[in-house]
Design an enzyme around this catalytic site. Structure first.
Site: not given
Length: 648
Positions: A338, A268, A188, A320, A416-417
């Site tokens: 990201c 995304h 995904g 996003e 995540c960033c």
């Protein structure tokens, strides 16, 4: 033009000592990596727990407890490991290496016998493995850990983590593929596709390259796997709640059509960039022209129709995501860190196929604007979202702007960033140079020394200068391959005027696709470049309705912005004078020794308004001095308004 003609320099052989960007590379090594390690171990008071290490301790049986965090929590540790590995490659550190080895032992213990590795499922959800590819991030987490394993092996030669992730990749290859007894699915959230390429490049195992290509080529085929998955299992519930879920949005994860037929960026933005990066890898390694053509079209769509002037991408916080061409709102931009780092990855892969200056232009645009803006000058606070305009009160009170933070955060629940910033800056050496059989290509102007091995011998090159703060930069070619060689240097796309000297003599070689060539370079050749960095007002394509009647200020690759601390409240009342010469004041050091731009502007007089909300048009205004600072520094001097695009 697909095919791997140009290879990136080995970052282990590139030493950065740049007085500007070098400070941030050092900050990652000295502050950010240690700080993030403490965060992953939940040892920083007052911020949301990560539990990333605890999840592995529980999965390994060393500790009792339940999984905590997002379904992709493992990826935070994986990206930290990758950043730490890149740091070790350039700056050996026995203590850091010992810490990594201990983490690797923990991961080895946690891994299941069949090779499966994902703590979200290993801690009490084993029966759900591979049942929800659309929403869950099993292959995303595996991909990030594969990247870390490849990086650590290249940095140290140690195989333990590499062997773990090869077993994981082998497990995935046994479960997925075109064969009837396998799952004809794909992730995904794309990531594993580019990671499998890295695994292939360090192991030579063709199966990993084939699996990456399979995941890409299967994606978007009819009948769509995610629709099948929804109809057979996900229609009744989602992994977070026991409520019905709608038909999957296939554009959201770019599975709406086969990837080699895609021509417009949708969905995304991070998923898209990771997928496009992998597509470029596959085009390069398998000489797939259809994949290359798709990459080229997608590149043009992103950078010419859906990218902010800073190199940020992703227009909306809903999903996003990209929206449509020229829709680039300023105050509600999502512009995730990201996503821009992913765009730099994509550019880097394209640069390994085509020597086109635009790819290097985007890498430096992302570096000097979004990446540096995403971190505070102390390396301990971060932006997830990188907007073009900030009104702090609106961020607090308007639900449509809740995602826009007016101050950097110590950490995020979805983090995540921060580790992505760390791994990008730690690996910066690989973006500066590339080579082919006998020639050297210079893409970024970052001071330091590099040894670049070609098929016919080595270049040793030294760079000196203070780019992009100052106009002059210098390269000395100290060693060349025995047979002689050429050097190609990127002329930045933003540059209107430039001069070059070779061994003290001015030359004006032709510029082809953004590069100038110095033929038959000799040992000791000295190349001096001067890029005129006149600050100028930039306007957007008229179809970008958000920027109509507005201009942004740019000097070199750096975008500048207005801040409340310099220009007072209500920045929207300021109009720029289009006839003034903007002056760079190096002595007006805002932060970290960085200067500001001074120019003339006008402010609408507000005294007449009182309590009146509307009134007849009045153009009465007063002349003011406008100060603009580099966008990457905004928000380091306290909370306040910020604006990139200003009225003129």
């Amino acid at each position: 033009m697909c095919g791997g003609k140009y290879k990136a320099a080995d970052m282990k052989q590139v030493k950065i000592n740049d007085t500007f960007i070098g400070k941030y590379v050092d900050l990652v090594r000295e502050v950010m990596i240690p700080y993030q390690w403490e965060v992953l171990n939940d040892r920083i008071p007052g911020i949301e727990p990560s539990h990333a290490i605890d999840n592995f301790l529980i999965a390994a049986g060393r500790k009792n407890g339940s999984f905590y965090g997002e379904v992709f929590q493992d990826s935070d540790l994986a990206k930290w490991l990758e950043a730490a590995a890149y740091s070790l490659a350039c700056y050996p550190d026995p203590e850091l290496e010992k810490t990594i080895d201990e983490v690797v032992e923990l991961i080895q213990e946690a891994q299941q016998e069949d090779g499966y590795l994902d703590t979200y499922f290993m801690i009490g959800r084993q029966e759900e493995e591979w049942k929800n590819l659309y929403e869950c991030h099993e292959m995303y987490c595996a991909g990030h850990m594969m990247e870390a394993a490849a990086a650590y092996y290249l940095a140290t030669g140690k195989r333990a983590l590499l062997d773990v992730m090869c077993r994981c990749a082998d497990h995935i290859a046994r479960r997925f593929g075109p064969e009837k007894d396998k799952i004809q699915g794909y992730p995904g959230h794309q990531e594993i596709e580019l990671a499998l390429v890295k695994l292939y490049e360090v192991t030579g195992n063709q199966m990993y390259l084939d699996l990456s290509r399979y995941f890409l080529e299967e994606r978007g085929k009819a009948p769509n796997y995610f629709v099948h998955e929804w109809e057979t299992s996900r229609k009744k519930c989602t992994f977070k709640t026991n409520t019905p879920v709608p038909t999957p949005d296939l554009e959201y994860d770019q599975s709406h059509k086969p990837v080699d037929q895609q021509r417009e960026a949708v969905g995304h933005s991070v998923r898209a960039m990771y997928m496009y990066t992998a597509m470029a890898d596959i085009a390069r390694l398998t000489k797939n022209e259809k994949m290359y053509d798709a990459c080229r079209a997608l590149w043009d769509n992103v950078t010419k129709k859906q990218m902010y002037i800073t190199g940020a991408i992703g227009s909306t916080h809903i999903g996003e995501a990209f929206t449509f061409d020229y829709d680039l709102p300023n105050e509600t931009a999502y512009a995730e860190t990201c996503a821009s780092i992913g765009l730099a990855f994509f550019a880097h892969r394209m640069l390994q196929m085509d020597l086109q200056g635009e790819y290097g232009d985007i890498i430096e645009k992302v570096l000097y604007n979004v990446v540096l803006a995403s971190m505070s000058t102390d390396g301990k606070r971060f932006f997830y979202v990188n907007p073009m305009e900030v009104w702090p009160e609106a961020s607090r009170k308007n639900p449509d702007r809740k995602h826009v933070k007016s101050v950097r955060q110590s950490w995020y629940g979805c983090a995540c960033c921060p580790p992505n910033i760390a791994r990008f800056l730690s690996s910066l050496g690989q973006y500066i140079y590339s080579y082919d059989d006998s020639n050297l290509y210079v893409h970024l102007y970052i001071s330091g020394e590099a040894k670049v091995e070609t098929g016919k011998g080595a270049f040793v090159v030294k760079q000196a200068g203070n780019y992009p703060l100052e106009e002059q930069t210098e390269l000395v070619i100290e060693e060349i391959p025995e047979d002689g060689a050429d050097v190609a240097l990127r002329i930045p796309g933003w540059c209107r005027e430039w001069t070059m000297q070779v061994n003290g003599k001015e030359v004006k070689p032709d510029c082809l696709n953004g590069y100038v060539w110095i033929r038959h370079v000799e040992k000791g050749t000295k190349i001096s470049l001067r890029f005129a960095m006149k600050a100028e007002l930039m306007c957007a394509n008229p179809q970008v309705k958000s920027d109509a009647g507005k201009a942004a200020i740019q000097r070199g690759p750096m975008v500048f912005c207005l801040e409340e601390v310099d220009n007072g409240k209500n920045l929207s009342a300021i109009r720029l004078d289009t006839n003034c010469e903007w002056e760079y004041h190096a002595q007006d050091q805002i932060l970290d020794g960085i200067g500001s731009l001074w120019g003339k502007g006008f402010r609408r007089k507000e005294e007449q308004w009182g309590n009146c909300l509307y009134a007849p048009l009045s153009l009465e205004e007063e002349e003011i001095l406008v100060k603009a600072v580099p966008y990457f520094l905004w928000g380091n001097r306290g909370e306040g308004e910020m604006q990139v695009w200003c009225r003129y």
